[in-house]
Design a protein around this motif. Sequence first.
Motif, PDB file in Angstrom:
ATOM      1  N   PHE A 145     -12.357  -6.521  13.467  1.00 37.52           N
ATOM      2  CA  PHE A 145     -12.265  -7.187  12.062  1.00 37.52           C
ATOM      3  C   PHE A 145     -11.557  -8.172  12.311  1.00 37.52           C
ATOM      4  CE2 PHE A 145     -11.379  -2.884  11.280  1.00 37.52           C
ATOM      5  CZ  PHE A 145     -13.231  -2.321  11.153  1.00 37.52           C
ATOM      6  N   ASN A 146     -11.993 -10.211  11.762  1.00 41.27           N
ATOM      7  CA  ASN A 146     -11.678 -11.260  10.953  1.00 41.27           C
ATOM      8  C   ASN A 146     -10.052 -10.408  10.066  1.00 41.27           C
ATOM      9  OD1 ASN A 146     -11.868 -10.946   8.091  1.00 41.27           O
ATOM     10  ND2 ASN A 146     -13.694 -12.751   8.967  1.00 41.27           N
ATOM     11  N   ALA A 147      -9.064 -11.275   9.834  1.00 43.29           N
ATOM     12  CA  ALA A 147      -7.232 -11.137   9.587  1.00 43.29           C
ATOM     13  C   ALA A 147      -7.939 -10.463   8.168  1.00 43.29           C
ATOM     14  CB  ALA A 147      -6.694 -12.309   9.270  1.00 43.29           C
ATOM     15  N   ASN A 148      -8.415 -11.324   6.875  1.00 46.01           N
ATOM     16  CA  ASN A 148      -9.049 -11.512   6.314  1.00 46.01           C
ATOM     17  C   ASN A 148      -9.602  -9.356   5.249  1.00 46.01           C
ATOM     18  OD1 ASN A 148      -7.682 -13.555   4.865  1.00 46.01           O
ATOM     19  ND2 ASN A 148     -10.106 -14.414   4.672  1.00 46.01           N
ATOM     20  N   GLU A 149     -10.339  -9.841   6.596  1.00 48.64           N
ATOM     21  CA  GLU A 149     -10.924  -8.056   6.587  1.00 48.64           C
ATOM     22  C   GLU A 149     -10.334  -6.987   7.067  1.00 48.64           C
ATOM     23  OE1 GLU A 149     -15.656  -9.422   8.286  1.00 48.64           O
ATOM     24  OE2 GLU A 149     -14.529  -8.602   9.440  1.00 48.64           O
ATOM     25  N   LEU A 150      -9.277  -7.411   8.128  1.00 44.81           N
ATOM     26  CA  LEU A 150      -8.408  -5.952   8.214  1.00 44.81           C
ATOM     27  C   LEU A 150      -7.353  -5.813   7.514  1.00 44.81           C
ATOM     28  CD1 LEU A 150      -7.462  -4.296  10.820  1.00 44.81           C
ATOM     29  CD2 LEU A 150      -6.091  -6.550  11.460  1.00 44.81           C
ATOM     30  N   LEU A 151      -6.916  -6.829   5.886  1.00 41.05           N
ATOM     31  CA  LEU A 151      -5.845  -6.609   5.701  1.00 41.05           C
ATOM     32  C   LEU A 151      -6.930  -5.958   4.253  1.00 41.05           C
ATOM     33  CD1 LEU A 151      -3.135  -7.674   4.371  1.00 41.05           C
ATOM     34  CD2 LEU A 151      -4.397  -9.921   3.539  1.00 41.05           C
ATOM     35  N   GLU A 152      -7.540  -6.539   3.678  1.00 45.91           N
ATOM     36  CA  GLU A 152      -8.464  -5.841   2.577  1.00 45.91           C
ATOM     37  C   GLU A 152      -8.735  -4.523   3.039  1.00 45.91           C
ATOM     38  OE1 GLU A 152     -11.423  -4.412   0.105  1.00 45.91           O
ATOM     39  OE2 GLU A 152     -11.969  -4.393   1.952  1.00 45.91           O
ATOM     40  N   LEU A 153      -9.024  -3.885   4.345  1.00 46.79           N
ATOM     41  CA  LEU A 153      -9.312  -2.459   4.528  1.00 46.79           C
ATOM     42  C   LEU A 153      -7.595  -1.808   4.789  1.00 46.79           C
ATOM     43  CD1 LEU A 153     -11.691  -0.850   5.387  1.00 46.79           C
ATOM     44  CD2 LEU A 153     -11.849  -1.010   7.722  1.00 46.79           C
ATOM     45  N   LYS A 154      -6.939  -2.534   5.288  1.00 48.92           N
ATOM     46  CA  LYS A 154      -5.745  -1.499   5.274  1.00 48.92           C
ATOM     47  C   LYS A 154      -5.256  -1.959   3.637  1.00 48.92           C
ATOM     48  CE  LYS A 154      -3.591  -3.055   9.407  1.00 48.92           C
ATOM     49  NZ  LYS A 154      -2.653  -4.313  10.290  1.00 48.92           N
ATOM     50  N   ASN A 155      -5.477  -2.039   2.527  1.00 44.40           N
ATOM     51  CA  ASN A 155      -5.135  -2.119   1.084  1.00 44.40           C
ATOM     52  C   ASN A 155      -5.455  -1.398   0.389  1.00 44.40           C
ATOM     53  OD1 ASN A 155      -2.887  -4.228   1.708  1.00 44.40           O
ATOM     54  ND2 ASN A 155      -4.335  -5.757   0.928  1.00 44.40           N
ATOM     55  N   ARG A 156      -6.654  -1.353   0.593  1.00 45.06           N
ATOM     56  CA  ARG A 156      -7.828  -0.247   0.138  1.00 45.06           C
ATOM     57  C   ARG A 156      -7.216   1.020   0.370  1.00 45.06           C
ATOM     58  NH1 ARG A 156     -14.209  -0.336   1.847  1.00 45.06           N
ATOM     59  NH2 ARG A 156     -13.253  -2.464   1.836  1.00 45.06           N
ATOM     60  N   LEU A 157      -7.254   1.488   1.902  1.00 48.03           N
ATOM     61  CA  LEU A 157      -7.261   2.858   2.169  1.00 48.03           C
ATOM     62  C   LEU A 157      -5.711   3.246   1.885  1.00 48.03           C
ATOM     63  CD1 LEU A 157      -8.582   2.490   5.356  1.00 48.03           C
ATOM     64  CD2 LEU A 157      -9.608   3.374   4.114  1.00 48.03           C
ATOM     65  N   THR A 158      -4.689   2.135   2.228  1.00 43.62           N
ATOM     66  CA  THR A 158      -3.338   2.115   1.543  1.00 43.62           C
ATOM     67  C   THR A 158      -3.236   3.042   0.164  1.00 43.62           C
ATOM     68  OG1 THR A 158      -2.793   1.104   2.865  1.00 43.62           O
ATOM     69  CG2 THR A 158      -0.687   1.529   1.052  1.00 43.62           C
ATOM     70  N   ASP A 159      -4.158   2.346  -0.679  1.00 41.40           N
ATOM     71  CA  ASP A 159      -4.038   2.077  -2.260  1.00 41.40           C
ATOM     72  C   ASP A 159      -4.679   3.902  -2.643  1.00 41.40           C
ATOM     73  OD1 ASP A 159      -3.432   0.000  -3.079  1.00 41.40           O
ATOM     74  OD2 ASP A 159      -5.116  -0.645  -3.258  1.00 41.40           O
ATOM     75  N   PHE A 160      -5.803   4.374  -1.674  1.00 39.22           N
ATOM     76  CA  PHE A 160      -6.764   5.496  -1.746  1.00 39.22           C
ATOM     77  C   PHE A 160      -5.927   6.838  -1.477  1.00 39.22           C
ATOM     78  CE2 PHE A 160      -9.039   8.585   0.694  1.00 39.22           C
ATOM     79  CZ  PHE A 160      -9.817   9.283  -0.520  1.00 39.22           C
ATOM     80  N   GLU A 161      -4.661   6.478  -0.460  1.00 38.78           N
ATOM     81  CA  GLU A 161      -3.644   7.625  -0.109  1.00 38.78           C
ATOM     82  C   GLU A 161      -2.709   7.136  -0.685  1.00 38.78           C
ATOM     83  OE1 GLU A 161      -0.349   8.616   3.604  1.00 38.78           O
ATOM     84  OE2 GLU A 161      -1.769   6.546   3.709  1.00 38.78           O
ATOM     85  N   LEU A 162      -1.866   6.105  -1.617  1.00 40.80           N
ATOM     86  CA  LEU A 162      -0.693   6.437  -2.695  1.00 40.80           C
ATOM     87  C   LEU A 162      -1.747   7.488  -4.133  1.00 40.80           C
ATOM     88  CD1 LEU A 162       0.195   2.935  -2.227  1.00 40.80           C
ATOM     89  CD2 LEU A 162       1.370   5.071  -1.687  1.00 40.80           C
ATOM     90  N   GLY A 163      -3.062   6.743  -4.206  1.00 41.99           N
ATOM     91  CA  GLY A 163      -3.587   7.769  -5.525  1.00 41.99           C
ATOM     92  C   GLY A 163      -3.795   9.007  -5.436  1.00 41.99           C
ATOM     93  N   THR A 164      -3.675   9.328  -4.346  1.00 41.52           N
ATOM     94  CA  THR A 164      -4.596  10.789  -4.206  1.00 41.52           C
ATOM     95  C   THR A 164      -4.078  11.606  -2.861  1.00 41.52           C
ATOM     96  OG1 THR A 164      -6.141  10.505  -2.555  1.00 41.52           O
ATOM     97  CG2 THR A 164      -7.094  10.163  -4.618  1.00 41.52           C
ATOM     98  N   THR A 165      -2.932  11.422  -2.470  1.00 39.90           N
ATOM     99  CA  THR A 165      -2.846  11.590  -0.971  1.00 39.90           C
ATOM    100  C   THR A 165      -2.900  12.144  -0.359  1.00 39.90           C
ATOM    101  OG1 THR A 165      -3.051  14.132  -1.750  1.00 39.90           O
ATOM    102  CG2 THR A 165      -0.753  12.416  -2.429  1.00 39.90           C
ATOM    103  N   ASN A 166      -4.889  11.835  -0.415  1.00 47.39           N
ATOM    104  CA  ASN A 166      -5.723  12.216   0.768  1.00 47.39           C
ATOM    105  C   ASN A 166      -5.405  10.512   1.861  1.00 47.39           C
ATOM    106  OD1 ASN A 166      -7.075  14.303  -0.431  1.00 47.39           O
ATOM    107  ND2 ASN A 166      -8.516  12.883  -1.348  1.00 47.39           N
TER     108      ASN A 166
END
Length: 347
Positions: A37-58
Motif C-alpha cells: 500500500f502507499n501512504a494514502n491507501e494505508l491511512l484510508e484503510l486504517k481509518n475505515r476499519l477503525t470506524d467499523f470497530e468503534l461502531g460495531t465492536t467487530n
Amino acid sequence: MFKKALTSFLLFFSLALGAQQQYMTLQEIVTDSAAIFNANELLELKNRLTDFELGTTNQLVVVTIERLGFETIETYANGLFNENRLGQQGKDNGLLILFAENDREVRIEVGYGLEPYITDAVASRIIRNTMIPHFKEKRYYEGISGATDQLISFLQEPEALEEFKAEIENDEKRDRRIGYGFLFLFLSLFVGFGGFFFFKSYKSLVEVLRGILIGKLGLIPGLFMILGVSLSALFGLVFMAVPLVVFISIYKEEFLPRALLFENPEMLLLLLIPFFGIATLIAFFKIKFFGKDVFELSLIKNDKTYYRKTFSSSGTHSFGSSSSSRSSSGFSGGGGSSGGGGASGSW
C-alpha cells in the motif's frame, strides 16, 4: 566424532522443527509488512476499519506479509488470529484478511462469533470474485479494499448479506444442475454403448444356440462360439450396468443390488442362469414357431453355407470383432478466537 556431530545436528534440527511458531504481535489494525500500500491507501484503510470497530465492536484486521515460510496460509492465519486474540472476548467477533505476496495466497479468517454470518461460502465468494481478479493485475489495494467493503456491508446490513447468500445458493444449484446434466450425458453414453454392444452380442448368442439346436452348428465348435459371444454380451452388460449402479450408490449408500453383488460374489454366478436360460428360450421359440427348421444335433460338423450366411458377414461370432479403436491506528485484540472458519484463495 562425526557420529556425535551428526547426532547433535539431527537433534537440533528436530527441535527446531518442533518448536512452536512465533507469530508477530500486531500493533495496528492494518499491518502492511509486504509494503503493497502507499501512504494514502494505508491511512484510508486504517481509518475505515477503525470506524467499523468503534461502531460495531467487530474487529476487521488486515495483515500483509511477503511469504508464509513452511506453513500453509490456513495454519498461519489461524495462529496469527489466536495469538493476537482478535475480536472481543465472549463475542469472538474478529475477522482477519491475511495476504501473502510471494506465495500469491490470501485468506479470510473468521472468528467463532461471526461464522454464522461470514460463512465459508461467503468468504470464498468474496475472495474469488472480488479479490483474485484485482490481485491478478497486481492491484492489491483495490482487491483488499473491495473485500473489506463487502465484509463491513454484510455485517451492518443483514438484508445485503441474505441477498448475497441467496445468490450463492442459486449459483450452487445452477452448478449442480449443470453437473448433473454432464453426468447424465456421460452416463447415457456408457449405457447406450453398453446396451448396443450387449444387444448385438446377445443376438449372436441366440443365433449360436439356434444353430446348435437345429444341427447347423456342431455342438463342440458351438460351445466355443457361445463362450466368445457370451463374453462380449457380458462385457456390454457390465459396461451398461456399472455406471448405473455407481450413480445410484452416490445418492443411496445402502443400495441393495450393489451390496448383494459385492458382499456375495456368488450372486454373479446365479445371474448366469437367466442369462443363458432366456437366450435358450428365445432360440427355442424361434425354431418352434417362427421357422421351418427342426430340432437336430450335430457333434462336430457345421453347415458351411449356414455358418457363412449367419455369422461370417456380421463378424459377431468372435469377441470384440465388431469394436473399433477410439482415442479417448493503536490497536490490540480483545480476546476473541477462531476455530479455522473462513476461506483461502490463490492467483
